[in-house]
Scaffold this active site. Sequence first.
Site, PDB file in Angstrom:
ATOM      1  N   LEU A 134      -4.950  -8.221   5.076  1.00 51.43           N
ATOM      2  CA  LEU A 134      -4.285  -8.655   3.851  1.00 51.43           C
ATOM      3  C   LEU A 134      -2.865  -8.089   3.780  1.00 51.43           C
ATOM      4  CD1 LEU A 134      -4.529  -9.951   0.977  1.00 51.43           C
ATOM      5  CD2 LEU A 134      -5.463  -7.785   0.171  1.00 51.43           C
ATOM      6  N   TYR A 241      -7.167 -15.540  -2.899  1.00 53.16           N
ATOM      7  CA  TYR A 241      -6.963 -14.348  -3.755  1.00 53.16           C
ATOM      8  C   TYR A 241      -8.304 -13.855  -4.287  1.00 53.16           C
ATOM      9  CZ  TYR A 241      -7.518 -17.337  -7.887  1.00 53.16           C
ATOM     10  OH  TYR A 241      -8.024 -18.178  -8.830  1.00 53.16           O
ATOM     11  N   GLN A 288     -18.273  36.915  -4.646  1.00 55.35           N
ATOM     12  CA  GLN A 288     -18.560  35.948  -5.711  1.00 55.35           C
ATOM     13  C   GLN A 288     -17.447  34.897  -5.849  1.00 55.35           C
ATOM     14  OE1 GLN A 288     -18.704  37.040  -9.957  1.00 55.35           O
ATOM     15  NE2 GLN A 288     -20.809  36.313  -9.931  1.00 55.35           N
ATOM     16  N   GLU A 372      -7.311   0.423   0.712  1.00 50.17           N
ATOM     17  CA  GLU A 372      -8.132  -0.385  -0.214  1.00 50.17           C
ATOM     18  C   GLU A 372      -7.739  -0.107  -1.670  1.00 50.17           C
ATOM     19  OE1 GLU A 372     -12.131  -1.340   0.670  1.00 50.17           O
ATOM     20  OE2 GLU A 372     -11.859  -1.025   2.827  1.00 50.17           O
TER      21      GLU A 372
HETATM   22  C1  LIG Z   1      -4.711   3.894   7.942  1.00 45.66           C
HETATM   23  C2  LIG Z   1      -4.559   2.654   7.125  1.00 45.66           C
HETATM   24  C3  LIG Z   1      -5.457   1.607   7.296  1.00 45.66           C
HETATM   25  C4  LIG Z   1      -5.300   0.440   6.567  1.00 45.66           C
HETATM   26  N1  LIG Z   1      -6.158  -0.617   6.794  1.00 45.66           N
HETATM   27  C5  LIG Z   1      -5.908  -1.822   6.208  1.00 45.66           C
HETATM   28  C6  LIG Z   1      -6.671  -2.982   6.570  1.00 45.66           C
HETATM   29  O1  LIG Z   1      -7.601  -2.934   7.379  1.00 45.66           O
HETATM   30  N2  LIG Z   1      -6.344  -4.176   6.000  1.00 45.66           N
HETATM   31  C7  LIG Z   1      -5.321  -4.296   5.110  1.00 45.66           C
HETATM   32  O2  LIG Z   1      -5.085  -5.396   4.641  1.00 45.66           O
HETATM   33  N3  LIG Z   1      -4.590  -3.209   4.742  1.00 45.66           N
HETATM   34  C8  LIG Z   1      -4.849  -1.986   5.272  1.00 45.66           C
HETATM   35  N4  LIG Z   1      -4.093  -0.884   4.925  1.00 45.66           N
HETATM   36  C9  LIG Z   1      -3.010  -1.037   3.964  1.00 45.66           C
HETATM   37  C10 LIG Z   1      -3.279  -0.325   2.659  1.00 45.66           C
HETATM   38  O3  LIG Z   1      -4.243  -1.012   1.926  1.00 45.66           O
HETATM   39  C11 LIG Z   1      -1.937  -0.180   1.922  1.00 45.66           C
HETATM   40  O4  LIG Z   1      -1.180   0.780   2.645  1.00 45.66           O
HETATM   41  C12 LIG Z   1      -2.114   0.226   0.494  1.00 45.66           C
HETATM   42  O5  LIG Z   1      -2.675  -0.804  -0.265  1.00 45.66           O
HETATM   43  C13 LIG Z   1      -0.780   0.650  -0.154  1.00 45.66           C
HETATM   44  O6  LIG Z   1       0.218  -0.290   0.081  1.00 45.66           O
HETATM   45  P1  LIG Z   1       1.652   0.182   0.629  1.00 45.66           P
HETATM   46  O7  LIG Z   1       1.428   1.015   1.841  1.00 45.66           O
HETATM   47  O8  LIG Z   1       2.514  -1.001   0.754  1.00 45.66           O
HETATM   48  O9  LIG Z   1       2.220   1.147  -0.511  1.00 45.66           O
HETATM   49  P2  LIG Z   1       3.032   0.674  -1.818  1.00 45.66           P
HETATM   50  O10 LIG Z   1       2.336  -0.450  -2.468  1.00 45.66           O
HETATM   51  O11 LIG Z   1       4.458   0.513  -1.442  1.00 45.66           O
HETATM   52  O12 LIG Z   1       2.875   1.966  -2.728  1.00 45.66           O
HETATM   53  C14 LIG Z   1       3.714   3.109  -2.601  1.00 45.66           C
HETATM   54  C15 LIG Z   1       3.412   4.027  -3.800  1.00 45.66           C
HETATM   55  O13 LIG Z   1       3.790   3.363  -5.010  1.00 45.66           O
HETATM   56  C16 LIG Z   1       2.699   3.347  -5.915  1.00 45.66           C
HETATM   57  N5  LIG Z   1       2.736   2.080  -6.666  1.00 45.66           N
HETATM   58  C17 LIG Z   1       2.986   0.830  -6.205  1.00 45.66           C
HETATM   59  N6  LIG Z   1       2.924  -0.057  -7.188  1.00 45.66           N
HETATM   60  C18 LIG Z   1       2.611   0.626  -8.317  1.00 45.66           C
HETATM   61  C19 LIG Z   1       2.400   0.269  -9.683  1.00 45.66           C
HETATM   62  N7  LIG Z   1       2.463  -0.998 -10.091  1.00 45.66           N
HETATM   63  N8  LIG Z   1       2.080   1.259 -10.563  1.00 45.66           N
HETATM   64  C20 LIG Z   1       1.989   2.547 -10.157  1.00 45.66           C
HETATM   65  N9  LIG Z   1       2.179   2.943  -8.886  1.00 45.66           N
HETATM   66  C21 LIG Z   1       2.476   2.002  -7.968  1.00 45.66           C
HETATM   67  C22 LIG Z   1       1.446   3.441  -5.028  1.00 45.66           C
HETATM   68  O14 LIG Z   1       0.345   3.965  -5.768  1.00 45.66           O
HETATM   69  C23 LIG Z   1       1.922   4.360  -3.917  1.00 45.66           C
HETATM   70  O15 LIG Z   1       1.766   5.699  -4.303  1.00 45.66           O
HETATM   71  C24 LIG Z   1      -4.248   0.306   5.622  1.00 45.66           C
HETATM   72  C25 LIG Z   1      -3.364   1.382   5.436  1.00 45.66           C
HETATM   73  C26 LIG Z   1      -3.493   2.526   6.187  1.00 45.66           C
HETATM   74  C27 LIG Z   1      -2.506   3.651   5.993  1.00 45.66           C
END
Ligand SMILES: Cc1cc2nc3c(=O)[nH]c(=O)nc-3n(C[C@H](O)[C@H](O)[C@H](O)COP(=O)(O)OP(=O)(O)OC[C@H]3O[C@@H](n4cnc5c(N)ncnc54)[C@H](O)[C@@H]3O)c2cc1C
Length: 389
Positions: A134, A241, A288, A372
């Site tokens: 995704l 979605y 403790q 996730e």
């Molecule tokens: C090891 C690993 C494995 C993964 N495996 C998969 C997979 O198999 N399939 C897949 O589809 N994805 C996968 N992912 C992706 C993962 O789901 C995303 O990295 C995650 O959803 C966060 O998205 P981002 O990295 O773009 O961070 P961003 O969305 O850019 O977020 C950055 C920061 O901003 C905060 N933030 C963003 N928007 C808001 C908001 N509206 N309100 C408050 N805070 C916010 C977030 O909480 C975070 O702290 C993987 C990621 C990793 C690191």
Amino acid sequence: MSTDVINNVLPLTCFSEDEEMFRSSVRDFAGEQIRPCVSRMDREAKLDPELIRAFFELGLMGIAVPENYGGAGGSFFMAVQAVEELSRVDASAGVFVDVQNTLVNNALMRWGTERQKREFLPRLCRDTVGAYALSEAGSGSDAFALATRAEARDGGFELTGRKLWITNAAEADLFVIFANADPAAGYRGITAFLVERDTAGFAVGKREDKLGIRASSTCELILDECFVPRDRVLGEIGKGYKVAIETLNEGRIGIGAQMVGVARGALECAIRYAGERTQFGNPISRFQAVQFQFAEMATEVEAARLMVYNSCRLKMAGKPCVKEAAMAKYFASLAAEHVTSTSLELFGGYGYTKEYPAEKYYRDAKIGKIYEGTSNMQLQTIAKLILQE
Ligand SMILES: Cc1cc2nc3c(=O)[nH]c(=O)nc-3n(C[C@H](O)[C@H](O)[C@H](O)COP(=O)(O)OP(=O)(O)OC[C@H]3O[C@@H](n4cnc5c(N)ncnc54)[C@H](O)[C@@H]3O)c2cc1C
């Protein structure tokens, strides 16, 4: 038999005979076959192919898939138990099995046509690793802003774009890929596709070099005018979605279980060490202050575990579980971070080295707050649901 059992009021931590047998067989397997490979796999950043073969042989790649589709005919709860027990030894093994069961198989069982189920489920149970794609570079938390396009062509769609962070991509042969078939319709254009690795125009790209769960592969996917026939659409066109959100709503119960397993593993090894390490003429477990640290950690693990099991039982009973699953994942990852950090500290200087497993549990725990749905996204879901209640 007690009245409570007769009334079917079982404590969450009491398992059926099948569940108990299954849990203990996974636990034995993890202890005997995975544990000896853990440091090497972490160092080499690669899952041992022999273990992957064993996951299939033991039925761990199709736990809740009905037997008539080649699966083990177990339950979602058993998948959660497996992820917990595997992660107690190695969180990379845990997430490998988790993605297959709670995301790929679950999505296919729920949204697949009979033909798709007959074609893919037996393979997923027998020898085919699945991945769930995704996220993209520009769309993580804002998942529906994905930029991968699905252009309608004669007999199907042509997919073009890049996916990022895809777990199991290095080993997978089947990918659930989300692309937008109608960008003008916004998220209502998002569609899920079943794409096989050898499809022309599809390639697995760069593998990430990560802090934790190092043996679990996390790769980029490259789609360049990749033709996917119409009968490989999973669910309806424009309803991807729903596939994405509803699968992830349940999938995060598995991540909660992964975090419970990591926390249990870290706590158990710290308890062992504290019984052996002597300071001031006593094992440190006699102090403790140290005992209270253990008591606090054990309480956090217990609470996280109950939340994970309860959200899973709710899902299986067909009851609403989105809030409970988000809470379970949120709390379990918080608990895992705290428990693994304190466990590491209880090893003193040795905790900071690779001589003991504490540092790996600490590194592995961090991912629970990120994938996730980040912790902020879980809080957003919980807040939305409690404020409308
Ligand atoms: C090891 C690993 C494995 C993964 N495996 C998969 C997979 O198999 N399939 C897949 O589809 N994805 C996968 N992912 C992706 C993962 O789901 C995303 O990295 C995650 O959803 C966060 O998205 P981002 O990295 O773009 O961070 P961003 O969305 O850019 O977020 C950055 C920061 O901003 C905060 N933030 C963003 N928007 C808001 C908001 N509206 N309100 C408050 N805070 C916010 C977030 O909480 C975070 O702290 C993987 C990621 C990793 C690191």
